[in-house]
Enzyme design. Structure first.
Site, PDB file in Angstrom:
ATOM      1  N   GLY A 120       0.954  -1.711  -0.126  1.00  0.00           N
ATOM      2  CA  GLY A 120      -0.357   0.113   0.231  1.00  0.00           C
ATOM      3  C   GLY A 120       0.972   1.510   0.181  1.00  0.00           C
ATOM      4  O   GLY A 120       0.323   2.248  -0.131  1.00  0.00           O
ATOM      5  N   ASP A 135      -6.310   0.312   6.044  1.00  0.00           N
ATOM      6  CA  ASP A 135      -6.441  -0.463   6.982  1.00  0.00           C
ATOM      7  C   ASP A 135      -5.876  -1.847   7.278  1.00  0.00           C
ATOM      8  O   ASP A 135      -5.991  -3.013   6.664  1.00  0.00           O
ATOM      9  CB  ASP A 135      -8.034  -1.007   7.227  1.00  0.00           C
ATOM     10  CG  ASP A 135      -8.584  -1.827   7.688  1.00  0.00           C
ATOM     11  OD1 ASP A 135      -8.541  -2.458   8.848  1.00  0.00           O
ATOM     12  OD2 ASP A 135      -9.264  -2.537   7.956  1.00  0.00           O
TER      13      ASP A 135
END
Length: 160
Positions: A120, A135
């Site tokens: 990410g 998350d």
């Protein structure tokens, strides 16, 4: 490389069911994601409902980047409830993506939803989104890379 050697050293990805909930566990007993069996698109966990608080400040996002997929609760909820939103999800563990697709009703990719295997932090690019949802966990802890100053700087620059 054999399938066993590819997963050696990584925490197990386990799916369980109890009391009408299907849960995802990664490397421990903590519930990483949950789905109501009788309402698969509902946000079953308190923290996922709390994460929707962004709607108070930004009710009509257009481009979202989500780091971390889990069982896909947030992704499938946003995909269903916000038809104008384009959502890119980046998940570091391909086994988690497979579990979300197989056990948690994550819809297939389409023009509005793209689920990718990758890191990410690498997905952050200047002005790539107007909503950033983070998350990402490693076992039961927030990934170190997601709480470091360079990540926060890149996250700030990613927002339009």
């Amino acid at each position: 490389m054999s399938p066993a050697s590819k997963t050696r050293g990584r925490p197990p990805v386990v799916v369980s069911e109890s009391a009408g909930l299907r849960s995802l566990h990664i490397g421990g007993v903590a519930v990483q994601s949950a789905m109501k069996l009788d309402d698969p698109y509902a946000l079953a966990l308190d923290y996922t409902r709390c994460m929707m608080a962004f709607l108070l400040f930004h009710p009509e996002p257009r481009e979202a980047l989500m780091i971390g997929l889990g069982g896909g609760s947030l992704a499938k909820f946003l995909h269903r409830e916000m038809p104008e939103l384009r959502l890119r999800v980046v998940e570091i563990d391909s086994r988690v993506i497979a579990a979300a697709r197989t056990h948690f009703h994550l819809p297939p990719d389409d023009a509005r939803l793209a689920v990718e295997h990758g890191c990410g932090t690498d997905a952050l690019a200047p002005e790539c989104c107007d909503l950033l949802i983070v998350d990402g966990f490693v076992e039961e802890m927030v990934a170190d890379a997601l709480v470091a100053p360079p990540f926060f700087d890149a996250a700030w620059m990613a927002l339009t």
